[in-house]
Design an enzyme around this catalytic site. Structure first.
Site, short mmCIF file in Angstrom:
data_model
loop_
_atom_site.label_atom_id
_atom_site.label_comp_id
_atom_site.label_asym_id
_atom_site.label_seq_id
_atom_site.Cartn_x
_atom_site.Cartn_y
_atom_site.Cartn_z
N ARG A 1 -17.76 -3.00 2.64
CA ARG A 1 -19.22 -2.88 2.79
C ARG A 1 -19.88 -2.11 1.66
O ARG A 1 -21.10 -2.11 1.53
CB ARG A 1 -19.55 -2.25 4.15
N GLN B 1 0.41 2.11 0.19
CA GLN B 1 0.51 1.34 1.43
C GLN B 1 0.09 -0.08 1.11
O GLN B 1 -1.09 -0.35 0.94
CB GLN B 1 -0.39 1.94 2.51
N GLY C 1 -2.74 -0.76 9.22
CA GLY C 1 -3.33 0.16 10.20
C GLY C 1 -3.08 1.62 9.85
O GLY C 1 -2.25 1.94 8.99
N GLU D 1 -8.92 2.48 21.39
CA GLU D 1 -9.79 1.91 20.36
C GLU D 1 -10.88 1.06 21.01
O GLU D 1 -10.64 0.40 22.03
CB GLU D 1 -8.96 1.08 19.38
N ALA E 1 -42.77 22.38 -37.64
CA ALA E 1 -42.89 21.12 -36.90
C ALA E 1 -42.35 19.96 -37.74
O ALA E 1 -42.60 19.89 -38.94
CB ALA E 1 -44.35 20.87 -36.55
#
Ligand code: UD1
Ligand code: CA
Length: 479
Positions: free
Chosen positions: A15, A92, A97, A171, A401
């Protein structure tokens, strides 16, 4: 008992709709997962095992740069991080899960410790909250961080028996309608004695609605084994809020900035508007510091007593000493070299200080003046439209300047030395390497290519020619 931390950071973060791995998105100027590792350090973790998957090599590379993982962030009045924990990574692949994720970390963890499970996308947990959870765990119990939510949709529910003892985490997708009425949810954070965790993880299966190995199933095993399950319930949802979308990231960014602003206000720093203040690094303030709206601080910034920061300034990697005033719309970035602004200096509006700008007491740098890798001694002034690069400027110098140091010959940089009490007129070019001797004057519009003697006037420009009564060419009138 020693604490080892497992940080789950393998998830995809779909997302976010970003190519960047989710946990590397920045909050308060540093990656989400770096906040988590820093928090682990603040509960004196012995080691931190980061579980990577999606974008694993990017995440590992980011955390392997010492400056991204270490260092002090936020406000320096918090508990200082103890010795940095030992950091390691396990991958992993695939992601089956949260239970499967923690299984991958077990070979890296020793049975004599407690494992604290955190998520790489939950950046704002307070160290004190985790310490309380570890105290509840007490080296022997299963401790869950929980929260009551008016709308618990999507979260794992804390199921208790009639006596109030935690029996399971269910869950959302596996919950019955009755279980879905439970408003106490599992935050995703737990503390478990490692030896017990190892045994329970070996018993996980994926027979559930999502076909995943759920870390939350360890609760059932703890209950079955007669191990007490203790919930530490907090009320501050921000501390367990995860980042799944740009909207959530922006919301947590505001929460983080609010937290920083409130700490500063408590210290006595006056912020014109705490909602218009951004800290993306560390900020240390003395007494009576005033910060107007829309200031952005990055990297490491130190503000001395009585410093005033005008509206809309961006200030990074700089030390600003007592009584200095930074007028609005000033941009300061010291990067690696740093910038120093001396006591009582006046900078801006619309000034730009770059790496290696080292300004002494009472120096004035005015609008549209850029200073890079230059030292200006006490009382030196460059008030308008000028460039000072690779220059050494003495006390009380007045730099006119539109004047510039031509410090770059196309291949190498050279230094310009302007000794004390020199006046450089307007619109001069000082072609480095060159030295303007003490007390000397350079006439306006000069291009100086040779060093000048102390006390001399140097003028290096075409001599003025004036032709009396000169008639300008006129357009011919059409016939
Ligand atoms: C999990 C909990 C839920 C809790 C919620 C709080 C489980 C089964 N459920 O839900 O009870 O209320 O967090 O936010 O644990 N991750 C991996 N590898 C994986 C899966 C996840 O590293 O295979 C990481 C994710 O990147 C994330 C964290 O684990 O950082 C949590 O995963 P997420 O999918 O958000 O957990 P939920 O299933 O929503
Ligand atoms: Ca989730």
């Amino acid at each position: 008992m020693q604490t080892d931390v497992v940080v789950m950071a393998a998830g995809k973060g779909t997302r976010m709709k970003s190519k960047l791995p989710k946990v590397l998105h920045r909050l308060g100027g540093r990656a989400l997962v770096v906040h988590v590792i820093d928090t682990a350090a603040r509960v004196s973790a012995r080691r931190v095992v980061v579980i990577t998957g999606h974008g694993a090599s990017e995440v590992e590379a980011h955390l392997s740069i010492p400056s991204s993982a270490g260092g002090t962030f936020g406000l320096e009045n918090g508990a200082p991080a103890a010795a940095a924990p030992e950091l390691s990574f396990v991958r992993q692949e695939p992601q089956l899960g949260t239970g499967h994720a923690v299984q991958q970390a077990m070979p890296a963890l020793a049975d004599d410790g407690v494992t604290l499970v955190l998520s790489g996308d939950v950046p704002l947990t307070e160290p004190a909250t985790l310490q309380a959870l570890l105290d509840v765990c007490d080296g022997q119990h299963l401790a869950l961080l929980t929260l009551t939510m008016p709308d618990p949709t999507g979260y794992g529910r804390i199921e208790r028996n009639a006596a109030g003892d935690v029996q399971a985490i269910v869950e959302h997708k596996d919950a019955t309608d009755a279980q879905r009425q439970i408003t106490e949810i599992y935050s995703g954070i737990m503390a478990v004695p490692t030896a017990k965790l190892r045994a329970w993880l070996a018993r996980l299966d994926n027979k559930n609605a999502q076909g995943e190995y759920y870390l939350t199933d360890v609760v059932k095993f703890a209950v079955a084994d007669g191990c007490a399950v203790r919930a530490h319930r907090i009320t501050d949802a921000v501390q367990v809020a995860g980042v799944n979308s740009p909207l959530q990231l922006a919301e947590l960014e505001r929460a983080y900035q609010r937290r920083c602003a409130e700490q500063l206000l408590t210290q006595g720093v006056r912020l014109a508007d705490p909602a218009r203040f951004d800290l993306r690094g560390s900020l240390t303030c003395g007494q009576d510091v005033d910060i107007d709206i829309n200031a952005v601080f990055e990297g490491r910034v130190v503000l001395g007593d009585g410093v005033r920061i005008g509206a809309n300034c961006c200030i990074a990697n700089a030390v600003i000493e007592a009584g200095a005033v930074i007028h609005p719309y000033t941009h300061i970035d010291g990067e690696k070299l740093g910038v120093k602004v001396g006591p009582g200096a006046l900078i801006g509006p619309f000034a730009r200080l770059r790496p290696g700008a080292d300004l002494g007491p009472e120096v004035h740098i005015g609008n549209f003046v850029e200073v890079k890798n230059s030292t200006l001694a006490a009382g030196a002034k460059a008030n308008h439209l000028a460039y000072l690069g690779d220059a050494t400027v003495g006390e009380r110098v007045n730099y006119g300047a539109g004047s510039i140091t031509a410090n770059y010959d196309g291949a190498n940089k050279h230094r310009t030395v302007i000794e004390a009490d020199v006046h450089v007129g307007s619109n001069c070019v000082l072609v480095a390497p060159v030295t303007i001797g003490a007390g000397g004057t350079v006439g306006g519009g000069s291009t100086i290519t040779k060093s000048t003697a102390p006390g001399s006037l140097s003028v290096a420009r075409g001599k003025q020619v004036s032709i009396a009564n000169w008639a300008r060419p006129a357009k011919k009138k059409p016939a």
